[in-house]
Design a protein around this motif. Structure first.
Motif, PDB file in Angstrom:
ATOM      1  N   GLN A   5       0.768  -1.188  -0.101  1.00 34.88           N
ATOM      2  CA  GLN A   5       0.116  -0.102   0.060  1.00 34.88           C
ATOM      3  C   GLN A   5       0.948   1.233  -0.043  1.00 34.88           C
ATOM      4  O   GLN A   5       0.543   2.152  -0.695  1.00 34.88           O
ATOM      5  CB  GLN A   5      -0.974   0.164   1.244  1.00 34.88           C
ATOM      6  N   ASP A   9       0.820   3.971  -2.853  1.00 32.77           N
ATOM      7  CA  ASP A   9       0.655   5.487  -2.525  1.00 32.77           C
ATOM      8  C   ASP A   9       1.935   6.458  -2.897  1.00 32.77           C
ATOM      9  O   ASP A   9       1.533   7.526  -3.381  1.00 32.77           O
ATOM     10  CB  ASP A   9       0.488   5.797  -1.089  1.00 32.77           C
ATOM     11  N   LYS A  12       1.609   6.580  -6.942  1.00 32.89           N
ATOM     12  CA  LYS A  12       0.602   7.820  -7.001  1.00 32.89           C
ATOM     13  C   LYS A  12       1.128   8.953  -6.787  1.00 32.89           C
ATOM     14  O   LYS A  12       0.767   9.940  -7.885  1.00 32.89           O
ATOM     15  CB  LYS A  12      -0.993   7.309  -6.286  1.00 32.89           C
ATOM     16  N   GLY A 125      -4.159   8.804  -3.722  1.00 30.79           N
ATOM     17  CA  GLY A 125      -3.491   8.129  -2.824  1.00 30.79           C
ATOM     18  C   GLY A 125      -3.428   8.488  -1.343  1.00 30.79           C
ATOM     19  O   GLY A 125      -3.857   9.767  -1.321  1.00 30.79           O
ATOM     20  N   ARG A 126      -2.688   8.338  -0.558  1.00 29.47           N
ATOM     21  CA  ARG A 126      -2.986   8.805   0.826  1.00 29.47           C
ATOM     22  C   ARG A 126      -1.840   9.732   1.156  1.00 29.47           C
ATOM     23  O   ARG A 126      -2.142  10.814   2.019  1.00 29.47           O
ATOM     24  CB  ARG A 126      -2.374   7.602   1.831  1.00 29.47           C
ATOM     25  N   ILE A 132      -7.415   9.829   0.705  1.00 32.23           N
ATOM     26  CA  ILE A 132      -8.124   8.858  -0.277  1.00 32.23           C
ATOM     27  C   ILE A 132      -9.611   9.086  -0.022  1.00 32.23           C
ATOM     28  O   ILE A 132     -10.464   8.543  -0.820  1.00 32.23           O
ATOM     29  CB  ILE A 132      -7.550   7.328   0.286  1.00 32.23           C
TER      30      ILE A 132
END
Length: 137
Positions: A5, A9, A12, A125-126, A132
């Motif tokens: 993840q 992120d 992104k 993304g985060r 998000i």
């Protein structure tokens, strides 16, 4: 957050920040020099000269939003539309051509368009101001 993840992120973030920064250079140039060329192109296409000022949304506002990661999907959509209009008005004659180094004559425009579509599909993304959450991020 798992390593997978985190890397997604980060990927992104890299994609949207680089896309935003590279498009923003074009916008800053138009802020400094004015939209004269764009005005000429849109009027030759039979559009009102005021349409040329939309370039500031596509090349200044949307890139800043991409860099920040705020309303990211909407900003990416604006950049994609901006690139489609640019190709339609300026680069249509180059679609089947290669440049002097053997690359596609519109490879930069195609890369900007594809990157904008990828950001539109992937979201921010985060690692973004908007996080998000939210339909447009």
């Amino acid at each position: 957050m798992s390593g997978t993840q985190a890397s997604q992120d980060l990927g992104k973030a890299v994609l949207r920040i680089v896309l935003g920064a590279l498009i923003l250079f074009h916008g800053v140039s138009k802020l400094i020099n004015g939209p004269g060329f764009v005005t000429q192109v849109v009027t030759q296409a039979g559009l009102p000269p005021a349409v040329a000022y939309l370039v500031y949304i596509g090349e200044v506002v949307a890139p800043v939003l991409l860099i920040l990661g705020l309303w990211t999907r909407l900003a990416a959509l604006v950049v994609a539309v901006n690139m489609i209009v640019a190709v339609a008005l300026v680069h249509t004659g180059q679609l089947g051509l290669l440049n002097e180094t053997g690359g596609w004559a519109v490879e930069l425009q195609a890369l900007f368009l594809a990157s904008a579509l990828a950001v539109l599909l992937l979201g921010a993304g985060r690692l973004s101001v908007g996080g998000i959450a939210g339909r447009w991020n």
